[in-house]
Design a protein around this motif. Structure first.
Motif, mmCIF file in Angstrom:
data_model
loop_
_atom_site.group_PDB
_atom_site.id
_atom_site.type_symbol
_atom_site.label_atom_id
_atom_site.label_comp_id
_atom_site.label_asym_id
_atom_site.label_seq_id
_atom_site.Cartn_x
_atom_site.Cartn_y
_atom_site.Cartn_z
ATOM 1 N N LEU A 123 0.828 -1.203 0.000
ATOM 2 C CA LEU A 123 0.000 0.000 0.000
ATOM 3 C C LEU A 123 0.865 1.257 0.000
ATOM 4 O O LEU A 123 0.528 2.263 -0.645
ATOM 5 N N SER A 124 1.983 1.213 0.712
ATOM 6 C CA SER A 124 2.892 2.360 0.740
ATOM 7 C C SER A 124 3.540 2.573 -0.621
ATOM 8 O O SER A 124 3.666 3.713 -1.097
ATOM 9 N N VAL A 125 3.952 1.480 -1.264
ATOM 10 C CA VAL A 125 4.558 1.585 -2.595
ATOM 11 C C VAL A 125 3.561 2.171 -3.592
ATOM 12 O O VAL A 125 3.906 3.050 -4.402
ATOM 13 N N MET A 126 2.332 1.700 -3.534
ATOM 14 C CA MET A 126 1.300 2.215 -4.441
ATOM 15 C C MET A 126 1.007 3.690 -4.166
ATOM 16 O O MET A 126 0.736 4.460 -5.085
ATOM 17 N N GLU A 127 1.071 4.068 -2.911
ATOM 18 C CA GLU A 127 0.832 5.467 -2.555
ATOM 19 C C GLU A 127 1.962 6.356 -3.070
ATOM 20 O O GLU A 127 1.725 7.478 -3.535
ATOM 21 N N TRP A 128 3.196 5.869 -3.009
ATOM 22 C CA TRP A 128 4.347 6.660 -3.459
ATOM 23 C C TRP A 128 4.454 6.724 -4.976
ATOM 24 O O TRP A 128 4.656 7.793 -5.550
ATOM 25 N N LEU A 129 4.326 5.578 -5.628
ATOM 26 C CA LEU A 129 4.619 5.483 -7.057
ATOM 27 C C LEU A 129 3.386 5.426 -7.940
ATOM 28 O O LEU A 129 3.502 5.519 -9.169
ATOM 29 N N GLY A 130 2.201 5.272 -7.335
ATOM 30 C CA GLY A 130 1.000 5.119 -8.144
ATOM 31 C C GLY A 130 1.001 3.757 -8.834
ATOM 32 O O GLY A 130 1.793 2.866 -8.522
ATOM 33 N N THR A 131 0.115 3.600 -9.790
ATOM 34 C CA THR A 131 0.047 2.350 -10.539
ATOM 35 C C THR A 131 0.970 2.434 -11.742
ATOM 36 O O THR A 131 0.646 3.034 -12.763
ATOM 37 N N SER A 132 2.139 1.854 -11.606
ATOM 38 C CA SER A 132 3.133 1.875 -12.672
ATOM 39 C C SER A 132 3.807 0.510 -12.755
ATOM 40 O O SER A 132 3.574 -0.364 -11.910
#
Length: 224
Positions: A123-132
């Motif tokens: 969830l933190s990774v998705m919050e930082w980088l978005g969907t990529s």
């Protein structure tokens, strides 16, 4: 002459029988032999290291965030472990017969903690980088690694499949609810209230100290 041969035969037979019994006594039961063999295996070593790897992952996410969500995550992680202990006492389901551990195994605390931390990291990774592509790759890597660590609890005969599945589900759901509650109900209040900021920080610090004490008293001793 025949009498001497018979005596030597009896003596050799008794010595051989005694050596066989001694070997059986040393080897012990099939369960102990399994734990002795598996304890020297590569997967056993990875299983022992898994708690350190996952803890480093969680600490890295917390240090990278350095915000209220990180503090909330610390509180949630310790609360999730406490929930597992409570559920174990309520359900009181035994571990597999092959293990020497006598404490209840439902749900698996390792599986529940690993699942909480892995979902929090994703969830933190998705919050930082978005969907990529990068975020999807990192998320898949985290989930795959943590799933492998959870599977080791079954292959090492420390838990049943049901125990790790329930632990994984409870830990994942608890993390999602914990994360959502923060973002939807507490984040805005945290940013505007100095009292709430101090309270969350103090609770997180106390939980961190409690966890560090647990590590010092249990993890180093168990790894010897």
């Amino acid at each position: 002459m025949a009498v001497l041969v018979e005596r030597f035969a009896r003596r050799d037979g008794n010595e051989q029988s005694g050596s066989v019994q001694e070997e059986a006594s040393i080897n012990g039961s099939p369960e102990l032999r399994y734990e002795s063999v598996s304890g020297r295996g590569i997967e056993a070593g990875v299983n022992r290291m898994s708690k350190w790897v996952v803890s480093i992952l969680f600490a890295s996410v917390v240090l990278l965030r350095r915000d209220g969500t990180a503090l909330w995550g610390i509180i949630g992680s310790v609360s999730n472990s406490a929930l597992s202990v409570v559920l174990k006492r309520i359900l009181n389901q035994a571990r597999p017969d092959a293990t020497s551990r006598s404490d209840p195994g439902m749900p698996s605390t390792h599986a529940q903690s690993i699942s909480f931390i892995s979902v929090f990291a994703v969830l933190s990774v998705m919050e930082w980088l978005g969907t990529s592509k990068v975020s999807v790759f990192l998320s898949c890597l985290i989930l795959a690694s943590c799933s492998y660590f959870i599977r080791l609890r079954v292959s090492q005969k420390l838990h049943t499949s049901n125990q790790v599945v329930v632990g994984a589900i409870v830990g994942s759901v608890f993390c999602i609810l914990w994360y959502t509650t923060w973002n939807s109900l507490l984040l805005e209040a945290f940013e505007s209230s100095l009292l709430l900021q101090r309270s969350v920080f103090l609770v997180a610090a106390a939980f961190t100290l409690a966890f560090a004490t647990h590590v010092a008293l249990n993890w180093f001793r168990n790894d010897k």
